[in-house]
Design an enzyme around this catalytic site. Sequence first.
Site, mmCIF file in Angstrom:
data_model
loop_
_atom_site.group_PDB
_atom_site.id
_atom_site.type_symbol
_atom_site.label_atom_id
_atom_site.label_comp_id
_atom_site.label_asym_id
_atom_site.label_seq_id
_atom_site.Cartn_x
_atom_site.Cartn_y
_atom_site.Cartn_z
ATOM 1 N N SER A 170 0.837 -1.198 0.000
ATOM 2 C CA SER A 170 0.000 0.000 0.000
ATOM 3 C C SER A 170 0.878 1.257 0.000
ATOM 4 O O SER A 170 1.645 1.462 -0.945
ATOM 5 C CB SER A 170 -0.959 -0.081 1.188
ATOM 6 O OG SER A 170 -1.951 0.899 1.114
ATOM 7 N N ASP A 190 -10.147 -3.870 -5.265
ATOM 8 C CA ASP A 190 -9.503 -2.906 -4.364
ATOM 9 C C ASP A 190 -10.213 -1.555 -4.485
ATOM 10 O O ASP A 190 -10.194 -0.946 -5.553
ATOM 11 C CB ASP A 190 -8.019 -2.784 -4.759
ATOM 12 C CG ASP A 190 -7.214 -1.950 -3.787
ATOM 13 O OD1 ASP A 190 -7.806 -1.082 -3.105
ATOM 14 O OD2 ASP A 190 -5.990 -2.146 -3.714
ATOM 15 N N HIS A 249 -8.114 -4.673 -1.029
ATOM 16 C CA HIS A 249 -6.850 -4.004 -0.695
ATOM 17 C C HIS A 249 -5.993 -4.863 0.248
ATOM 18 O O HIS A 249 -4.779 -4.721 0.288
ATOM 19 C CB HIS A 249 -7.141 -2.633 -0.066
ATOM 20 C CG HIS A 249 -5.969 -1.693 -0.089
ATOM 21 N ND1 HIS A 249 -5.449 -1.181 -1.266
ATOM 22 C CD2 HIS A 249 -5.210 -1.170 0.907
ATOM 23 C CE1 HIS A 249 -4.420 -0.390 -0.975
ATOM 24 N NE2 HIS A 249 -4.252 -0.365 0.336
HETATM 25 C C1 MLT Z 1 -1.406 5.994 -0.070
HETATM 26 O O1 MLT Z 1 -1.772 6.960 0.584
HETATM 27 O O2 MLT Z 1 -0.214 5.721 -0.296
HETATM 28 C C2 MLT Z 1 -2.484 5.120 -0.601
HETATM 29 O O3 MLT Z 1 -3.715 5.764 -0.506
HETATM 30 C C3 MLT Z 1 -2.496 3.812 0.093
HETATM 31 C C4 MLT Z 1 -2.735 3.972 1.563
HETATM 32 O O4 MLT Z 1 -1.775 4.175 2.285
HETATM 33 O O5 MLT Z 1 -3.881 3.867 1.998
#
Ligand code: MLT
Length: 202
Positions: free
Chosen positions: A103, A153, A184
């Site tokens: 992520s 996701d 996700h």
């Molecule tokens: C981010 O902010 O890098 C993406 O939205 C993924 C997350 O951290 O939720």
Amino acid sequence: TLSFTHRFQPGSATGAAPLLLLHGTGGDENDLLPLGATLSPGAALLSPRGQVLEHGMPRFFRRLAEGVFDEDDVRRRALELGEFIGEARRHYGIAAPVAVGYSNGANIAAALLLLQPQALAGAVLFRAMVPLNQPPAVKLARTPVLILSGLTDPIVPAANAAKLCNQLIDAGADVTHTTLPTGHQLSQPDIALARDWIAGLP
Ligand code: MLT
């Protein structure tokens, strides 16, 4: 002392690339150590904590909203992470690592690939999205990259993951992109695919 709070576990297997473990929003340097040990038993593990806090939750760069990034901060933080990798390589005597990011951690790893093509020996990007809309022209020397996306996701639209894939291919990376029937969160097939892909690295 090194520039990021981090954990380091020395490797025992000769030849396995060190893994650079990059957690998601709200994680820390401890979270991905078990995942790293599963993905590459015996590999050295280097696991920094993101230096940005969002309502107390560590991240690797600032965002304006979910999926809307502060790209100046992305650039600055990616270069800081690149410097940390250099420090840690000298301090611990390890080779260039393969990033394993989830992520937000996958997004900073993607930014690092696109900004400092020599920093990483490869990358596994779980649920990554485009970190920079207009990345600079860099040359990745066929750096192997595995992108694992989730079909449902809600954070990463399929077109966004495809765009990241194309950015990395245009930069010269050797990209494998697989979309799994999940969201996700990581699923068991993510782990198995990543483990097999890492085992097949030269
Ligand atoms: C981010 O902010 O890098 C993406 O939205 C993924 C997350 O951290 O939720």
